[in-house]
Motif scaffolding. Sequence first.
Motif, PDB file in Angstrom:
ATOM      1  N   SER A   1       0.800  -1.234   0.000  1.00 55.28           N
ATOM      2  CA  SER A   1       0.000   0.000   0.000  1.00 55.28           C
ATOM      3  C   SER A   1       0.830   1.281   0.000  1.00 55.28           C
ATOM      4  CB  SER A   1      -0.950   0.007   1.198  1.00 55.28           C
ATOM      5  OG  SER A   1      -0.208  -0.043   2.404  1.00 55.28           O
ATOM      6  N   ASP A   2       2.128   1.194   0.254  1.00 51.83           N
ATOM      7  CA  ASP A   2       2.967   2.395   0.228  1.00 51.83           C
ATOM      8  C   ASP A   2       3.464   2.726  -1.176  1.00 51.83           C
ATOM      9  OD1 ASP A   2       2.702   2.802   2.951  1.00 51.83           O
ATOM     10  OD2 ASP A   2       4.501   1.665   3.441  1.00 51.83           O
ATOM     11  N   THR A   3       3.185   1.868  -2.138  1.00 53.60           N
ATOM     12  CA  THR A   3       3.636   2.083  -3.514  1.00 53.60           C
ATOM     13  C   THR A   3       2.531   2.767  -4.303  1.00 53.60           C
ATOM     14  OG1 THR A   3       4.932   0.051  -3.364  1.00 53.60           O
ATOM     15  CG2 THR A   3       4.599   0.970  -5.553  1.00 53.60           C
ATOM     16  N   ARG A   4       2.894   3.769  -5.054  1.00 55.85           N
ATOM     17  CA  ARG A   4       1.938   4.538  -5.850  1.00 55.85           C
ATOM     18  C   ARG A   4       2.080   4.187  -7.322  1.00 55.85           C
ATOM     19  NH1 ARG A   4      -0.245   4.635  -1.794  1.00 55.85           N
ATOM     20  NH2 ARG A   4      -0.230   6.276  -0.277  1.00 55.85           N
ATOM     21  N   LEU A   5       1.006   4.405  -8.069  1.00 58.40           N
ATOM     22  CA  LEU A   5       0.988   4.187  -9.506  1.00 58.40           C
ATOM     23  C   LEU A   5       0.926   5.539 -10.208  1.00 58.40           C
ATOM     24  CD1 LEU A   5       0.713   2.545 -12.108  1.00 58.40           C
ATOM     25  CD2 LEU A   5      -1.725   2.330 -11.624  1.00 58.40           C
ATOM     26  N   LEU A   6       1.841   5.759 -11.129  1.00 57.72           N
ATOM     27  CA  LEU A   6       1.875   6.978 -11.926  1.00 57.72           C
ATOM     28  C   LEU A   6       1.627   6.588 -13.380  1.00 57.72           C
ATOM     29  CD1 LEU A   6       2.537  10.017 -12.379  1.00 57.72           C
ATOM     30  CD2 LEU A   6       4.908   9.301 -12.663  1.00 57.72           C
ATOM     31  N   ILE A   7       0.578   7.137 -13.980  1.00 55.69           N
ATOM     32  CA  ILE A   7       0.293   6.897 -15.390  1.00 55.69           C
ATOM     33  C   ILE A   7       0.873   8.072 -16.166  1.00 55.69           C
ATOM     34  CG2 ILE A   7      -1.494   6.585 -17.134  1.00 55.69           C
ATOM     35  CD1 ILE A   7      -3.248   5.402 -14.878  1.00 55.69           C
ATOM     36  N   ASP A   8       1.844   7.774 -17.015  1.00 50.98           N
ATOM     37  CA  ASP A   8       2.551   8.803 -17.777  1.00 50.98           C
ATOM     38  C   ASP A   8       2.039   8.796 -19.216  1.00 50.98           C
ATOM     39  OD1 ASP A   8       4.327  10.412 -19.171  1.00 50.98           O
ATOM     40  OD2 ASP A   8       6.097   9.660 -18.114  1.00 50.98           O
ATOM     41  N   ALA A   9       1.284   9.818 -19.560  1.00 57.02           N
ATOM     42  CA  ALA A   9       0.675   9.895 -20.886  1.00 57.02           C
ATOM     43  C   ALA A   9       1.712  10.046 -21.995  1.00 57.02           C
ATOM     44  CB  ALA A   9      -0.320  11.053 -20.941  1.00 57.02           C
ATOM     45  N   SER A  10       2.948  10.379 -21.660  1.00 57.33           N
ATOM     46  CA  SER A  10       3.968  10.527 -22.695  1.00 57.33           C
ATOM     47  C   SER A  10       4.579   9.183 -23.104  1.00 57.33           C
ATOM     48  CB  SER A  10       5.080  11.481 -22.232  1.00 57.33           C
ATOM     49  OG  SER A  10       5.851  10.884 -21.208  1.00 57.33           O
TER      50      SER A  10
END
Length: 102
Positions: free
Chosen positions: A64-73
């Motif tokens: 739960s300490d890990t985040r998801l980043l969606i990079d549109a590039s």
Amino acid sequence: ETEESRRWPYDPPLSEAGVLEAQDMGEKARAFAQEAGEAFHVVVASPYRRCVQTAVEIVKGLGSDTRLLIDASLGEIYGPEIMGHHEPLMLPVRAQAEVVAD
């Protein structure tokens, strides 16, 4: 072939086998980090559905300490050097709301 695959030929969903492999990768990555006394803080994915689905399963395995980043590039590369002279006739990426709806 599913209806979703026909509707989005350049952005198919992750297969059941792919989901299992992503879950396994998340668990292995967590174990690797724990052995090293470290942690993963972020997973970066392109906006393609299969990539987001893969990243979600990996993040779940990491905790739960890990985040998801969606990079549109990030995404597919089209051009004669990579794909020949064939480029998709339709927009290959779905709207973000549709990708994260599941």
